[in-house]
Design a protein around this motif. Structure first.
Motif, PDB file in Angstrom:
ATOM      1  N   SER A  48       4.716  -7.347 -32.183  1.00 27.70           N
ATOM      2  CA  SER A  48       4.356  -5.452 -32.514  1.00 27.70           C
ATOM      3  C   SER A  48       4.082  -5.283 -33.754  1.00 27.70           C
ATOM      4  O   SER A  48       2.966  -4.582 -33.952  1.00 27.70           O
ATOM      5  N   PHE A  49       4.186  -6.304 -34.339  1.00 25.44           N
ATOM      6  CA  PHE A  49       3.684  -5.059 -36.326  1.00 25.44           C
ATOM      7  C   PHE A  49       2.375  -6.123 -35.981  1.00 25.44           C
ATOM      8  O   PHE A  49       1.611  -5.075 -36.664  1.00 25.44           O
ATOM      9  N   ASN A  50       1.509  -6.635 -35.427  1.00 27.30           N
ATOM     10  CA  ASN A  50       0.556  -7.403 -35.569  1.00 27.30           C
ATOM     11  C   ASN A  50      -0.225  -6.630 -35.033  1.00 27.30           C
ATOM     12  O   ASN A  50      -1.409  -5.956 -35.685  1.00 27.30           O
ATOM     13  N   ALA A  51       0.035  -5.716 -33.568  1.00 26.02           N
ATOM     14  CA  ALA A  51      -0.079  -5.212 -32.871  1.00 26.02           C
ATOM     15  C   ALA A  51      -0.447  -3.281 -33.875  1.00 26.02           C
ATOM     16  O   ALA A  51      -1.455  -3.090 -33.949  1.00 26.02           O
ATOM     17  N   MET A  52       0.653  -3.422 -34.327  1.00 23.43           N
ATOM     18  CA  MET A  52       0.706  -2.327 -35.373  1.00 23.43           C
ATOM     19  C   MET A  52      -0.675  -1.968 -36.271  1.00 23.43           C
ATOM     20  O   MET A  52      -1.808  -1.167 -36.838  1.00 23.43           O
ATOM     21  N   ALA A  53      -0.996  -3.004 -36.681  1.00 22.04           N
ATOM     22  CA  ALA A  53      -1.914  -3.539 -37.824  1.00 22.04           C
ATOM     23  C   ALA A  53      -2.869  -3.187 -37.523  1.00 22.04           C
ATOM     24  O   ALA A  53      -4.393  -3.387 -38.536  1.00 22.04           O
ATOM     25  N   ASP A  54      -3.036  -4.052 -36.415  1.00 27.53           N
ATOM     26  CA  ASP A  54      -4.578  -4.145 -35.941  1.00 27.53           C
ATOM     27  C   ASP A  54      -5.442  -2.738 -35.865  1.00 27.53           C
ATOM     28  O   ASP A  54      -6.052  -2.944 -35.392  1.00 27.53           O
ATOM     29  N   SER A  55      -4.186  -1.485 -35.297  1.00 23.18           N
ATOM     30  CA  SER A  55      -4.687  -0.304 -34.465  1.00 23.18           C
ATOM     31  C   SER A  55      -4.492   0.385 -35.952  1.00 23.18           C
ATOM     32  O   SER A  55      -5.380   1.106 -36.242  1.00 23.18           O
ATOM     33  N   ILE A  56      -4.101   0.311 -36.880  1.00 24.56           N
ATOM     34  CA  ILE A  56      -4.273   0.185 -38.399  1.00 24.56           C
ATOM     35  C   ILE A  56      -5.545   0.770 -38.050  1.00 24.56           C
ATOM     36  O   ILE A  56      -5.942   1.388 -39.420  1.00 24.56           O
TER      37      ILE A  56
ATOM     38  N   ALA B 105       4.381  -4.274 -47.200  1.00 23.33           N
ATOM     39  CA  ALA B 105       3.336  -4.184 -48.730  1.00 23.33           C
ATOM     40  C   ALA B 105       1.542  -4.267 -48.727  1.00 23.33           C
ATOM     41  O   ALA B 105       0.614  -4.034 -49.633  1.00 23.33           O
ATOM     42  N   ARG B 106       1.643  -5.667 -49.235  1.00 24.35           N
ATOM     43  CA  ARG B 106      -0.332  -6.093 -48.861  1.00 24.35           C
ATOM     44  C   ARG B 106      -0.712  -4.916 -47.977  1.00 24.35           C
ATOM     45  O   ARG B 106      -2.436  -4.194 -48.478  1.00 24.35           O
ATOM     46  N   LEU B 107      -0.599  -4.938 -46.817  1.00 24.92           N
ATOM     47  CA  LEU B 107      -0.919  -4.166 -45.944  1.00 24.92           C
ATOM     48  C   LEU B 107      -1.416  -2.499 -46.635  1.00 24.92           C
ATOM     49  O   LEU B 107      -2.685  -2.018 -46.338  1.00 24.92           O
ATOM     50  N   ALA B 108      -0.231  -2.321 -47.361  1.00 22.91           N
ATOM     51  CA  ALA B 108      -0.169  -0.837 -47.918  1.00 22.91           C
ATOM     52  C   ALA B 108      -1.358  -0.591 -48.874  1.00 22.91           C
ATOM     53  O   ALA B 108      -2.052  -0.050 -49.362  1.00 22.91           O
ATOM     54  N   SER B 109      -1.352  -2.163 -49.523  1.00 27.20           N
ATOM     55  CA  SER B 109      -2.228  -2.415 -50.979  1.00 27.20           C
ATOM     56  C   SER B 109      -4.005  -1.904 -50.644  1.00 27.20           C
ATOM     57  O   SER B 109      -4.131  -1.612 -51.700  1.00 27.20           O
ATOM     58  N   GLY B 110      -4.431  -2.529 -49.502  1.00 23.00           N
ATOM     59  CA  GLY B 110      -5.239  -2.224 -48.988  1.00 23.00           C
ATOM     60  C   GLY B 110      -5.829  -3.254 -47.758  1.00 23.00           C
ATOM     61  O   GLY B 110      -6.643  -3.813 -47.226  1.00 23.00           O
TER      62      GLY B 110
ATOM     63  N   ILE C 270      -8.648   2.698 -40.052  1.00 20.17           N
ATOM     64  CA  ILE C 270      -8.526   3.140 -41.120  1.00 20.17           C
ATOM     65  C   ILE C 270     -10.366   2.994 -40.932  1.00 20.17           C
ATOM     66  O   ILE C 270     -11.560   3.894 -41.724  1.00 20.17           O
ATOM     67  N   LYS C 271     -10.945   1.767 -41.138  1.00 16.57           N
ATOM     68  CA  LYS C 271     -12.320   1.518 -40.244  1.00 16.57           C
ATOM     69  C   LYS C 271     -13.252   2.313 -39.928  1.00 16.57           C
ATOM     70  O   LYS C 271     -14.299   3.267 -40.030  1.00 16.57           O
ATOM     71  N   GLU C 272     -12.476   3.061 -38.778  1.00 11.83           N
ATOM     72  CA  GLU C 272     -13.270   4.518 -38.293  1.00 11.83           C
ATOM     73  C   GLU C 272     -13.687   5.360 -39.670  1.00 11.83           C
ATOM     74  O   GLU C 272     -14.251   5.704 -38.990  1.00 11.83           O
ATOM     75  N   LEU C 273     -12.377   5.987 -39.695  1.00 10.56           N
ATOM     76  CA  LEU C 273     -12.027   7.245 -40.209  1.00 10.56           C
ATOM     77  C   LEU C 273     -12.953   6.847 -41.331  1.00 10.56           C
ATOM     78  O   LEU C 273     -13.266   7.906 -42.311  1.00 10.56           O
ATOM     79  N   GLY C 274     -12.768   6.069 -42.161  1.00 10.06           N
ATOM     80  CA  GLY C 274     -14.101   5.224 -43.704  1.00 10.06           C
ATOM     81  C   GLY C 274     -15.627   5.519 -43.347  1.00 10.06           C
ATOM     82  O   GLY C 274     -16.099   6.074 -43.521  1.00 10.06           O
ATOM     83  N   GLU C 275     -15.548   4.781 -41.897  1.00 11.02           N
ATOM     84  CA  GLU C 275     -17.233   5.376 -41.300  1.00 11.02           C
ATOM     85  C   GLU C 275     -17.378   6.708 -41.251  1.00 11.02           C
ATOM     86  O   GLU C 275     -17.932   7.187 -41.524  1.00 11.02           O
TER      87      GLU C 275
ATOM     88  N   LEU D  75      -6.187  -5.005 -45.418  1.00 10.35           N
ATOM     89  CA  LEU D  75      -5.977  -4.997 -44.080  1.00 10.35           C
ATOM     90  C   LEU D  75      -6.194  -5.625 -42.643  1.00 10.35           C
ATOM     91  O   LEU D  75      -5.602  -6.053 -41.781  1.00 10.35           O
ATOM     92  N   GLY D  76      -6.511  -7.239 -43.382  1.00 12.90           N
ATOM     93  CA  GLY D  76      -6.933  -8.191 -42.698  1.00 12.90           C
ATOM     94  C   GLY D  76      -5.552  -9.268 -42.737  1.00 12.90           C
ATOM     95  O   GLY D  76      -5.662  -9.509 -41.680  1.00 12.90           O
TER      96      GLY D  76
END
Length: 561
Positions: A273-281, A248-253, A285-290, A255-256
């Motif tokens: 696995s969740f942490n790896a997924m969060a790192d990828s997201i 939920a915190r990750l979905a709210s923005g 997202i940072k790349e898309l933001g840039e 990202l750390g």
């Protein structure tokens, strides 16, 4: 005062009881731990209940059967002893000797048996010359014995019969008991019914003790199972709950945020696995933001850089357009097209700059107390020449919306111009109805055309940038494809909404709703998104009226309310 406090407390408790099903249902839907623990406790309690009841019934049956066998053996031994004494006694015709023998027999029955109560009744099968009477000891009477028991004893000479009865104890309370009956053959006097009554109170107390022990053990076992289940569920569900909260915190923005991983089990694998997924997201997202920032900067820079040459081109286009009468027809038409396209290019650059400001979050409102109805009247007057050029009639219906509301009038005018221009473009020459109304929460403006309309799939995308319902249709008014997207941004910036209703063959209706107070819209819009009246029914209602007639109508409404 005390009575009032007590009543209030009772009402509060009653309300709490009434809210329990709702709370339970909410917990059942939302909490995996609560649902699993409830199912475990219910299943365990049911299993323990069935086990305890079965054991209690088995123990009760075994205890009764064992006690019954003991008393039957005791009664048989007493009868056999008495019968053996009667068989060897020699009393002849002496009544006194027979009476003494009978007295000793009855006393012997009491001594040789453990029965609390005894009774004997003579079976009338012939004359009784020696007149031996029945007896009773301990209070046992014939009324306590059933006819069925007595009939069985009378019918069978050497067989025992028994039944459960209720005995009255010394304290006057009833206790469970068992009555055993058998015949006793008395010489010279005939057969007698002999009954022994045994108190089963001690067996009943034993059964109560066993049942109480079983229930206490069952309740304790349920509590132990509940505690074990809670510990196990907490161990298993805590990482799952933590993962849900982290998601939920990750979905709210945030990202750390990451899961804390312990151990090497399945839950630890899930955490990694969740942490790896969060790192990828996060990286994507940072790349898309840039990329988005680069795109916004590019659009803004290009728009600003194009302003200077566009200004020069526009001046030249204005000069050529002003002198087109001096040119030959081909050159004059070219100058006119150049002027029109330069104007469209200027509008497109302005819209691109506005979109870039929205994307960058740098848009600010300039609020003024303004009447939405007056703004709609001004925009309609500005758009009327364009509508008349397309053979379209603009109609205003304004039963409300005259009181001033804090808004940015420039942006609201732009929204209405976009909506009315879009209606003129797609209205196919039919009348366009602009409705303004208000309530205690909001003011609203609706723009309804009766053109070709759209299918629901197209209506859902109508606010997308550069999107057109029919790509083959050309924009004859000169829109850039960004107007509705900018209008939606303006409405959202005010804390309002911009909705659309459209149906193929019946037209389209846009409704702009702005809050009266603050930036939060409360309650329903004063104008329904889906229109209720067809064009034929609103023809008379949309005729222009004077301000005096409008004021008179409003006063009549206030008097009626």
């Amino acid at each position: 005062m005390a009575v009032t406090t007590t009543t209030t407390t009772a009402v509060a408790v009653l309300r709490d009881w009434r809210s329990w099903p709702t709370v339970f249902a909410a917990l059942w839907r939302r909490s995996l731990r609560f649902r699993t623990l409830t199912i475990t406790l219910l299943a365990t309690s049911l299993a323990i209940f069935i086990t305890c009841v079965t054991m209690a019934l088995v123990i009760q049956n075994d205890l009764f059967i064992s006690r019954k066998n003991v008393v039957l053996e005791d009664a048989r031994r007493a009868i056999d002893d008495a019968q053996s004494k009667l068989d060897v006694a020699e009393v002849g015709d002496d009544p006194a000797a027979l009476q003494e023998l009978w007295r000793s027999i009855t006393q012997g029955l009491a001594r040789t048996s453990s029965a609390e109560q005894l009774a004997g009744f003579r079976i009338e099968k012939g004359p009784n010359p020696l007149r031996l009477n029945g007896f009773t000891q301990g209070g046992l009477t014939a009324n306590q014995l059933s006819d069925g028991l007595r009939n069985r004893v009378k019918e069978f000479d050497y067989l025992q019969a028994w039944q459960s009865i209720a005995l009255v104890s010394d304290g006057g309370r009833e206790v469970p008991g068992i009555a055993v009956g058998q015949q006793l053959q008395v010489p010279e006097a005939g057969p007698f019914e002999i009954y022994f009554a045994y108190d089963l109170g001690d067996a009943d107390q034993t059964l109560v003790f066993v049942q109480r022990t079983l229930w206490i053990a069952g309740i304790g076992l349920v509590a132990i199972v509940a505690a074990i289940s809670w510990v196990v569920l907490r161990t298993v569900s805590s990482p799952i709950i933590q993962a849900a909260e982290t998601s939920a915190r990750l979905a709210s923005g945030d990202l750390g945020v990451r899961l804390e991983v312990r151990g090497e089990d399945e839950l630890a694998t899930l955490g990694r696995s969740f942490n790896a997924m969060a790192d990828s997201i996060e990286s994507q997202i940072k790349e898309l933001g840039e990329l988005s920032m680069v795109q916004q900067r590019f659009v803004s820079d290009v728009s600003h850089e194009l302003r200077t040459p566009l200004t020069t081109i526009r001046l030249a286009a204005d000069m050529l357009n002003d002198q087109r009468d001096e040119f030959d027809p081909t050159t004059a038409r070219t100058a006119e097209l150049l002027y029109t396209q330069v104007q469209r290019f200027d509008i497109l650059l302005s819209d691109l700059l506005e979109i870039s400001r929205y994307d960058a979050g740098s848009v600010q409102l300039e609020l003024e107390a303004t009447s939405l109805a007056h703004v709609a009247e001004d925009v309609i007057e500005q758009m009327r020449p364009l509508a008349e050029g397309r053979g379209t009639e603009l109609r205003l219906v304004a039963p409300g919306g005259y009181s001033p509301v804090d808004m940015d009038p420039r942006r609201v005018r732009r929204v209405l111009r976009n909506l009315i221009g879009n209606a003129i473009e797609h209205g196919e020459g039919r009348p366009i109805v602009v409705t303004v109304d208000s309530n205690q929460h909001a003011v609203a403006a609706g723009v309804r055309d009766f053109g070709m309309g759209m299918v629901p799939e197209d209506a859902e995308r109508v606010f997308d940038r550069f999107w057109r319902a029919d790509p083959s249709r050309q924009r004859t008014i000169g829109g850039t494809g960004l107007g509705l997207s900018i209008s939606l941004g303006d409405a959202t910036l005010h804390g309002g909404t911009l909705g659309v209703w459209s149906k193929l063959g019946e037209g389209t209706n846009f409704v702009l709703t702005l809050p009266r107070h603050g930036t939060v819209l409360e309650g329903a819009s004063p104008i329904a998104l889906e229109p209720q009246e067809p064009l034929a029914e609103i023809g008379d209602a949309t005729q222009p009226i004077s301000l005096a007639d409008l004021a008179r109508e409003l006063l009549d409404r206030e008097d009626g309310s």
